[in-house]
Design a protein around this motif. Structure first.
Motif, PDB file in Angstrom:
ATOM      1  N   ASP A   1       1.096  -1.183   0.059  1.00 59.42           N
ATOM      2  CA  ASP A   1      -0.099   0.032   0.018  1.00 59.42           C
ATOM      3  C   ASP A   1       0.829   1.166  -0.056  1.00 59.42           C
ATOM      4  N   LEU A   2       0.644   2.129  -0.937  1.00 58.74           N
ATOM      5  CA  LEU A   2       1.738   3.263  -1.229  1.00 58.74           C
ATOM      6  C   LEU A   2       1.355   4.275   0.037  1.00 58.74           C
TER       7      LEU A   2
ATOM      8  N   SER B   1       1.076   3.738   3.375  1.00 53.45           N
ATOM      9  CA  SER B   1       1.811   2.850   4.430  1.00 53.45           C
ATOM     10  C   SER B   1       3.196   3.062   4.181  1.00 53.45           C
ATOM     11  N   LEU B   2       3.805   3.213   2.973  1.00 56.56           N
ATOM     12  CA  LEU B   2       5.247   3.358   2.853  1.00 56.56           C
ATOM     13  C   LEU B   2       5.764   4.387   3.620  1.00 56.56           C
ATOM     14  N   PRO B   3       7.078   4.032   4.017  1.00 54.13           N
ATOM     15  CA  PRO B   3       7.884   5.195   4.706  1.00 54.13           C
ATOM     16  C   PRO B   3       8.448   5.989   3.458  1.00 54.13           C
ATOM     17  N   TYR B   4       8.825   7.184   3.771  1.00 56.71           N
ATOM     18  CA  TYR B   4       9.348   8.304   2.746  1.00 56.71           C
ATOM     19  C   TYR B   4      10.191   7.505   2.027  1.00 56.71           C
ATOM     20  N   ASP B   5      11.302   6.925   2.356  1.00 54.70           N
ATOM     21  CA  ASP B   5      12.374   6.766   1.641  1.00 54.70           C
ATOM     22  C   ASP B   5      12.062   5.370   0.531  1.00 54.70           C
TER      23      ASP B   5
ATOM     24  N   LEU C   1       8.776   5.263  -0.687  1.00 53.51           N
ATOM     25  CA  LEU C   1       8.052   5.771  -1.498  1.00 53.51           C
ATOM     26  C   LEU C   1       8.867   6.617  -2.698  1.00 53.51           C
ATOM     27  N   LYS C   2       9.958   7.232  -1.995  1.00 51.63           N
ATOM     28  CA  LYS C   2      10.897   7.979  -3.015  1.00 51.63           C
ATOM     29  C   LYS C   2      11.455   6.887  -4.216  1.00 51.63           C
ATOM     30  N   ARG C   3      11.800   5.728  -3.483  1.00 51.20           N
ATOM     31  CA  ARG C   3      12.297   4.948  -4.169  1.00 51.20           C
ATOM     32  C   ARG C   3      11.472   4.062  -5.400  1.00 51.20           C
ATOM     33  N   PHE C   4      10.153   3.934  -4.864  1.00 51.48           N
ATOM     34  CA  PHE C   4       9.102   3.600  -5.779  1.00 51.48           C
ATOM     35  C   PHE C   4       8.852   4.576  -6.969  1.00 51.48           C
ATOM     36  N   VAL C   5       8.941   5.969  -6.678  1.00 51.66           N
ATOM     37  CA  VAL C   5       8.926   6.797  -7.748  1.00 51.66           C
ATOM     38  C   VAL C   5       9.689   6.872  -8.743  1.00 51.66           C
ATOM     39  N   LYS C   6      10.943   6.481  -8.389  1.00 48.71           N
ATOM     40  CA  LYS C   6      12.102   6.377  -9.245  1.00 48.71           C
ATOM     41  C   LYS C   6      12.019   5.272 -10.253  1.00 48.71           C
ATOM     42  N   LEU C   7      11.912   4.308  -9.563  1.00 52.71           N
ATOM     43  CA  LEU C   7      11.943   3.061 -10.237  1.00 52.71           C
ATOM     44  C   LEU C   7      10.813   3.016 -11.094  1.00 52.71           C
ATOM     45  N   ASP C   8       9.542   3.508 -10.738  1.00 56.11           N
ATOM     46  CA  ASP C   8       8.443   3.358 -11.615  1.00 56.11           C
ATOM     47  C   ASP C   8       8.725   4.218 -12.940  1.00 56.11           C
ATOM     48  N   THR C   9       9.064   5.490 -12.346  1.00 56.98           N
ATOM     49  CA  THR C   9       9.496   6.379 -13.527  1.00 56.98           C
ATOM     50  C   THR C   9      10.617   5.695 -14.643  1.00 56.98           C
ATOM     51  N   ARG C  10      11.437   5.106 -13.994  1.00 55.77           N
ATOM     52  CA  ARG C  10      12.377   4.528 -14.960  1.00 55.77           C
ATOM     53  C   ARG C  10      11.739   3.481 -15.692  1.00 55.77           C
ATOM     54  N   ALA C  11      10.951   2.624 -15.329  1.00 58.11           N
ATOM     55  CA  ALA C  11      10.500   1.543 -15.857  1.00 58.11           C
ATOM     56  C   ALA C  11       9.337   1.931 -16.946  1.00 58.11           C
ATOM     57  N   ARG C  12       8.587   2.985 -16.667  1.00 53.18           N
ATOM     58  CA  ARG C  12       7.646   3.605 -17.702  1.00 53.18           C
ATOM     59  C   ARG C  12       8.524   4.168 -18.976  1.00 53.18           C
ATOM     60  N   ILE C  13       9.758   4.880 -18.664  1.00 50.54           N
ATOM     61  CA  ILE C  13      10.515   5.482 -19.625  1.00 50.54           C
ATOM     62  C   ILE C  13      11.236   4.352 -20.451  1.00 50.54           C
ATOM     63  N   LYS C  14      11.371   3.061 -19.896  1.00 52.50           N
ATOM     64  CA  LYS C  14      11.889   2.173 -20.643  1.00 52.50           C
ATOM     65  C   LYS C  14      11.032   1.464 -21.646  1.00 52.50           C
TER      66      LYS C  14
END
Length: 144
Positions: free
Chosen positions: A113-114, A116-120, A122-135
């Motif tokens: 659940d997004l 309930s994620l800690p900030y670090d 959540l930040k990692r999720f946004v970075k990895l998700d953006t990278r996956a979408r760009i790829k």
């Protein structure tokens, strides 16, 4: 006869210069450069008998264990400097001890659940998700 040889010599010279100039613009493939620039060395005779396993064994370190325990061997970057001393754990910052902690992968973060994620995380999720979408977008738009 003299003028004919002079003309041939001049023509040959200009043709050679033109050829040399054209070579400057040639793009060579990396594989060709790798093969052409490959350097080999002659194999010398092995000392000893068959096998050679005794010569392949790692050499024992010449540095004593006491020196290894007190200083960081090989960390010196200065010509006239010495290796830095090992400090007690309390002298190092807290974040240093968490650098090698295993972080969750993108698939694992997507299952959580997004909110309930800690900030670090959540930040990692946004970075990895953006990278996956760009790829994914790049692979869809790529020319086949």
């Amino acid at each position: 006869m003299l003028t004919l040889s002079a003309k041939i010599g001049t023509g040959t010279r200009t043709m050679a210069l033109t050829y040399i100039r054209s070579l400057r613009n040639v793009n060579l493939h990396k594989e060709f450069i790798r093969i052409g620039g490959c350097r080999t060395f002659a194999v010398g005779k092995k000392k000893g008998g068959k096998g050679g396993a005794a010569g392949d064994a790692p050499k024992a370190s010449k540095i004593s264990k006491e020196v290894k325990a007190r200083s960081v061997v090989g960390a010196n970057i200065l010509k006239d400097g010495v290796d830095p001393k090992v400090l007690p754990d309390s002298e190092y910052p807290d974040w240093l001890w968490h650098l090698l902690d295993k972080r969750p992968a993108l698939s694992e973060l997507r299952r959580k659940d997004l909110e309930s994620l800690p900030y670090d995380d959540l930040k990692r999720f946004v970075k990895l998700d953006t990278r996956a979408r760009i790829k994914e977008n790049n692979s869809v738009r790529a020319k086949n």
